[in-house]
Design a protein around this motif. Structure first.
Motif, short mmCIF file in Angstrom:
data_model
loop_
_atom_site.label_atom_id
_atom_site.label_comp_id
_atom_site.label_asym_id
_atom_site.label_seq_id
_atom_site.Cartn_x
_atom_site.Cartn_y
_atom_site.Cartn_z
N TYR A 1 45.45 47.08 45.64
CA TYR A 1 45.43 46.15 44.51
C TYR A 1 45.11 46.86 43.19
CZ TYR A 1 46.12 41.65 46.78
OH TYR A 1 46.67 40.56 47.41
N CYS A 2 44.20 47.84 43.23
CA CYS A 2 43.87 48.58 42.01
C CYS A 2 45.09 49.37 41.51
CB CYS A 2 42.70 49.53 42.27
SG CYS A 2 41.12 48.70 42.48
N TRP B 1 48.28 48.67 42.17
CA TRP B 1 49.27 47.71 41.70
C TRP B 1 48.90 47.19 40.31
CZ3 TRP B 1 48.95 42.62 40.18
CH2 TRP B 1 50.17 41.94 40.02
N THR B 2 47.62 46.96 40.05
CA THR B 2 47.17 46.47 38.74
C THR B 2 47.47 47.49 37.65
OG1 THR B 2 45.42 45.18 39.80
CG2 THR B 2 45.19 45.63 37.45
N CYS B 3 47.19 48.77 37.93
CA CYS B 3 47.48 49.81 36.93
C CYS B 3 48.98 49.87 36.64
CB CYS B 3 46.96 51.15 37.41
SG CYS B 3 45.17 51.31 37.41
N GLN C 1 51.14 47.50 36.91
CA GLN C 1 51.63 46.29 36.26
C GLN C 1 51.06 46.11 34.87
OE1 GLN C 1 54.14 44.36 36.78
NE2 GLN C 1 53.51 42.52 37.89
N TRP C 2 49.77 46.23 34.73
CA TRP C 2 49.10 45.86 33.48
C TRP C 2 49.13 46.97 32.42
CZ3 TRP C 2 46.57 41.08 32.44
CH2 TRP C 2 46.71 40.15 33.47
N ALA D 1 44.34 37.55 38.58
CA ALA D 1 45.47 38.47 38.51
C ALA D 1 46.02 38.83 39.88
CB ALA D 1 45.05 39.75 37.77
N TRP D 2 45.24 38.62 40.94
CA TRP D 2 45.66 38.97 42.28
C TRP D 2 46.04 37.72 43.08
CZ3 TRP D 2 41.19 42.96 43.44
CH2 TRP D 2 41.36 44.07 42.60
N ARG E 1 52.29 40.48 46.33
CA ARG E 1 52.85 41.11 45.12
C ARG E 1 53.87 42.16 45.53
NH1 ARG E 1 51.29 37.46 41.32
NH2 ARG E 1 49.09 36.89 41.67
#
Length: 350
Positions: A90-91, A93-95, A97-98, A171-172, A177
């Motif tokens: 998840y970390c 994927w967040t980097c 995406q965001w 966000a998750w 995702r």
């Protein structure tokens, strides 16, 4: 004068002598079965079974190697290890995406290069996993070293905590995702006239590189010597003036970071979803049980065996129309066969 009795030669039971042959025997069985069914299917065998099996094995290894190292040194069976795998995914994927300037609601700091976002995601995922793992060891595991039942209950509880945490963060959320692959690894390569994803080859190469580096560190460096000595006799290491608690924290953090790195790499391959921690935790336990609890070499061998067995069973179900439950049960069947031959696992010396 009494005559000393001649020394007796102890031989290992037959099943223990046959146990190391399980892996090559499975390989031979897989290849022979495919060739008997379809003699002209070598390209399909390599690109449809062998390489996908190695890809799965790469993910299983990054998850199970840390679990095996932690258990081998600390006798802690971390049921929340798969949750750290999920957290790393998840970390990352967040980097990805965001940090993308094209994503609505992106962070103030953006990075246009998708390849650079991917690398940052891997680093952030691994570091977050290592930090969270170290914090868990210091604050929760350390007071319970002499209470193994409490350790199991605690780490099982952490599974539910991480699951709720992932679903709570807006966000998750509870939805899956989609994977975000870096531009440099989106193409497919031609192997033996068939296409194979370049990202899968990246996974295989990364896992092999990590396996070699970790093996060299464990066998050739002072840190590795300390870790292996701590596995054999932690009291002796403590008497030599080495802070064993700090070593424990470092190994726990490293194993957690390795699992999180596996999740970060897997995020661009399979995506992320809240159930991935429990799903891959099961495979990690099967791998370490097959290889031998606490054995690093066993984790590598078990991951290879389970990855190939699962890919072969999936291919067999797809080609023959057999029930999909057969593919799901294949890993448990392999584990049962290994444990019948050697109950402690392939590389367990006890």
């Amino acid at each position: 004068m009494a005559v000393a009795a001649p020394p007796t030669i102890q031989t290992k039971p037959l099943r223990e002598r046959l146990a190391p042959l399980v892996i090559p025997a499975v390989f031979v069985l897989i290849f022979a079965t495919v060739l008997v069914v379809a003699p002209a299917s070598w390209p399909k065998l390599i690109t449809g079974i062998l390489l996908p099996g190695l890809t799965l094995a790469a993910i299983y290894f990054m998850l199970s190697a840390g679990l095996s190292l932690i258990f081998g040194l600390m006798d802690v069976l971390n049921f929340a290890h798969g949750s750290l795998f999920m957290l790393g995914g998840y970390c990352a994927w967040t980097c990805n995406q965001w940090l993308d300037p094209a994503y609505p609601g992106h962070w103030p700091l953006t990075i246009a290069s998708g390849n650079l976002r991917f690398i940052i995601g891997l680093i952030v995922g691994a570091l977050v996993g290592a930090a969270v793992g170290s914090l868990i060891e210091i604050s929760l595991i350390r007071p319970l070293y002499k209470r193994p039942i409490y350790q199991v209950l605690l780490t099982l509880g952490l599974v539910f905590v991480f699951d709720a945490l992932v679903r709570t963060i807006p966000a998750w959320g509870s939805l899956s995702r989609a994977p975000i692959k870096p531009p440099m690894l989106t193409e497919s390569l031609s192997l033996l006239g068939r296409r194979f994803p370049s990202y899968s080859l990246f996974l295989i190469c990364l896992s092999v590189s990590l396996a070699v580096i970790i093996a060299l560190v464990l066998r050739r460096s002072r840190i590795g010597l300390t870790i292996r000595a701590g596995v054999q006799d932690s009291a002796m290491v403590e008497a030599m003036g080495i802070n064993v608690r700090r070593v424990f924290t470092g190994v726990f953090g490293f194993g957690s970071g390795l699992a999180a790195l596996g999740g970060a790499v897997a995020a661009s391959f399979i995506g992320v979803y809240p159930e991935m921690g429990l799903e891959y935790q099961l495979f990690a336990f099967i791998v370490v049980v097959i290889g031998g609890l606490g054995s690093y070499s066993g984790a590598a061998a078990g991951a290879l065996l389970i990855g190939l067995a699962r890919t072969f069973s999936d291919h067999l179900v797809l080609e023959t129309g057999l029930p999909t439950a057969i593919a799901s049960a294949s890993t448990v069947l392999v584990m049962a066969v290994v444990l019948l031959l050697k109950p402690g696992g392939i590389f367990n010396k006890q």
